[in-house]
Design a protein around this motif. Structure first.
Motif, short mmCIF file in Angstrom:
data_model
loop_
_atom_site.label_atom_id
_atom_site.label_comp_id
_atom_site.label_asym_id
_atom_site.label_seq_id
_atom_site.Cartn_x
_atom_site.Cartn_y
_atom_site.Cartn_z
N GLY A 232 0.82 -1.20 0.00
CA GLY A 232 0.00 0.00 0.00
C GLY A 232 0.85 1.25 0.00
N ALA A 233 0.16 2.37 0.09
CA ALA A 233 0.84 3.65 0.09
C ALA A 233 0.01 4.67 0.85
N GLY A 234 0.69 5.68 1.31
CA GLY A 234 0.06 6.84 1.92
C GLY A 234 0.64 8.08 1.28
N TRP A 235 -0.20 9.08 1.09
CA TRP A 235 0.25 10.35 0.52
C TRP A 235 -0.03 11.47 1.50
N GLY A 236 0.88 12.42 1.52
CA GLY A 236 0.69 13.57 2.39
C GLY A 236 1.75 14.61 2.12
N GLU A 237 1.99 15.41 3.13
CA GLU A 237 2.97 16.48 3.01
C GLU A 237 3.56 16.77 4.37
N CYS A 238 4.68 17.49 4.36
CA CYS A 238 5.30 17.90 5.62
C CYS A 238 4.32 18.80 6.38
N TRP A 239 4.35 18.66 7.68
CA TRP A 239 3.48 19.49 8.51
C TRP A 239 3.76 20.96 8.22
N ARG A 240 2.69 21.72 8.01
CA ARG A 240 2.76 23.16 7.81
C ARG A 240 2.06 23.83 8.99
N ASP A 241 2.35 25.11 9.17
CA ASP A 241 1.70 25.85 10.25
C ASP A 241 0.19 25.91 10.10
N ASP A 242 -0.31 25.87 8.87
CA ASP A 242 -1.76 25.98 8.68
C ASP A 242 -2.48 24.63 8.68
N ILE A 243 -1.76 23.55 8.92
CA ILE A 243 -2.42 22.26 9.14
C ILE A 243 -2.63 22.13 10.64
N GLU A 244 -3.88 22.13 11.04
CA GLU A 244 -4.20 22.05 12.46
C GLU A 244 -3.78 20.70 13.03
N ARG A 245 -2.93 20.74 14.04
CA ARG A 245 -2.54 19.50 14.72
C ARG A 245 -3.59 19.16 15.76
N ARG A 246 -4.07 17.94 15.66
CA ARG A 246 -5.06 17.47 16.61
C ARG A 246 -4.38 16.52 17.59
N THR A 247 -4.92 15.36 17.81
CA THR A 247 -4.39 14.39 18.76
C THR A 247 -3.26 13.59 18.14
N GLN A 248 -2.20 13.37 18.90
CA GLN A 248 -1.12 12.52 18.42
C GLN A 248 -1.51 11.06 18.63
N VAL A 249 -1.41 10.26 17.58
CA VAL A 249 -1.68 8.83 17.67
C VAL A 249 -0.33 8.13 17.78
N LYS A 250 -0.13 7.41 18.88
CA LYS A 250 1.14 6.73 19.11
C LYS A 250 1.22 5.40 18.38
N GLY A 251 0.09 4.69 18.30
CA GLY A 251 0.12 3.40 17.62
C GLY A 251 -1.19 2.66 17.73
N ALA A 252 -1.36 1.69 16.85
CA ALA A 252 -2.52 0.80 16.87
C ALA A 252 -2.21 -0.35 17.83
N THR A 253 -3.23 -0.81 18.53
CA THR A 253 -3.04 -1.86 19.53
C THR A 253 -3.88 -3.09 19.17
N LEU A 254 -3.66 -4.14 19.92
CA LEU A 254 -4.44 -5.38 19.76
C LEU A 254 -5.77 -5.33 20.52
N THR A 255 -6.00 -4.25 21.26
CA THR A 255 -7.21 -4.11 22.05
C THR A 255 -8.43 -3.99 21.15
N MET A 256 -9.42 -4.81 21.41
CA MET A 256 -10.68 -4.84 20.68
C MET A 256 -10.48 -4.99 19.16
N LEU A 257 -9.40 -5.67 18.80
CA LEU A 257 -9.04 -5.89 17.41
C LEU A 257 -10.01 -6.87 16.76
N GLU A 258 -10.57 -6.47 15.61
CA GLU A 258 -11.50 -7.34 14.91
C GLU A 258 -11.57 -6.94 13.44
N VAL A 259 -11.48 -7.92 12.57
CA VAL A 259 -11.68 -7.73 11.13
C VAL A 259 -12.70 -8.76 10.70
N THR A 260 -13.88 -8.30 10.28
CA THR A 260 -14.97 -9.21 9.96
C THR A 260 -15.72 -8.75 8.72
N GLU A 261 -16.41 -9.73 8.12
CA GLU A 261 -17.32 -9.43 7.02
C GLU A 261 -18.73 -9.62 7.54
#
Length: 139
Positions: free
Chosen positions: A97-126
């Motif tokens: 896969g891929a992700g696209w973006g840009e370097c953080w700019r002053d006019d991009i509002e920084r919200r919450t920092q996400v440290k990482g995805a966890t195994l808590t309540m992990l589920e992938v279902t159809e």
């Protein structure tokens, strides 16, 4: 008319649960990435100027979700990028896969920092022909 987002959140104590939905498992993972990065900024305001590529092997779709999100977060943090667009393909146990973006700019509002995805309540279902990918992310 703008389509409703393919992601949402659920409450989880101090952290946040993300849910991605799609017609197939990769669409659900892309929506989960959107949900994760929408916690950090308004992903619609992020220009797709730089690309990061993610390739990994994982047989278990649930572990693949956590791997996908954590690799995106690590690469974005390492390169100082806000990400807003994603794509993912699967060929057996190989995910690319891929992700696209840009370097953080002053006019991009920084919200919450996400440290990482966890195994808590992990589920992938159809369910009823739609895929759902969910986990708790550490904020």
């Amino acid at each position: 008319m703008r389509a409703a987002p393919a992601f949402e959140y659920f409450d989880h104590d101090a952290d946040v649960g993300v849910i991605g939905r799609g017609d197939d498992v990769t669409d659900a993972f892309v929506a989960a990435a959107q949900a994760t990065f929408a916690l950090t900024c308004d992903i619609a305001s992020v220009a797709p100027r730089e690309r990061i590529d993610i390739v990994f092997d994982e047989a278990d779709p649930e572990f693949a979700l956590v791997t996908w999100l954590n690799l995106l977060l690590a690469c974005a943090n390492e390169r100082g990028l806000a990400l807003g667009r994603f794509e993912l393909r699967r060929d057996g146990d190989r995910w690319a896969g891929a992700g696209w973006g840009e370097c953080w700019r002053d006019d991009i509002e920084r919200r919450t920092q996400v440290k990482g995805a966890t195994l808590t309540m992990l589920e992938v279902t159809e369910r009823s022909g739609r895929w759902e990918a969910r986990c708790v992310v550490d904020v």
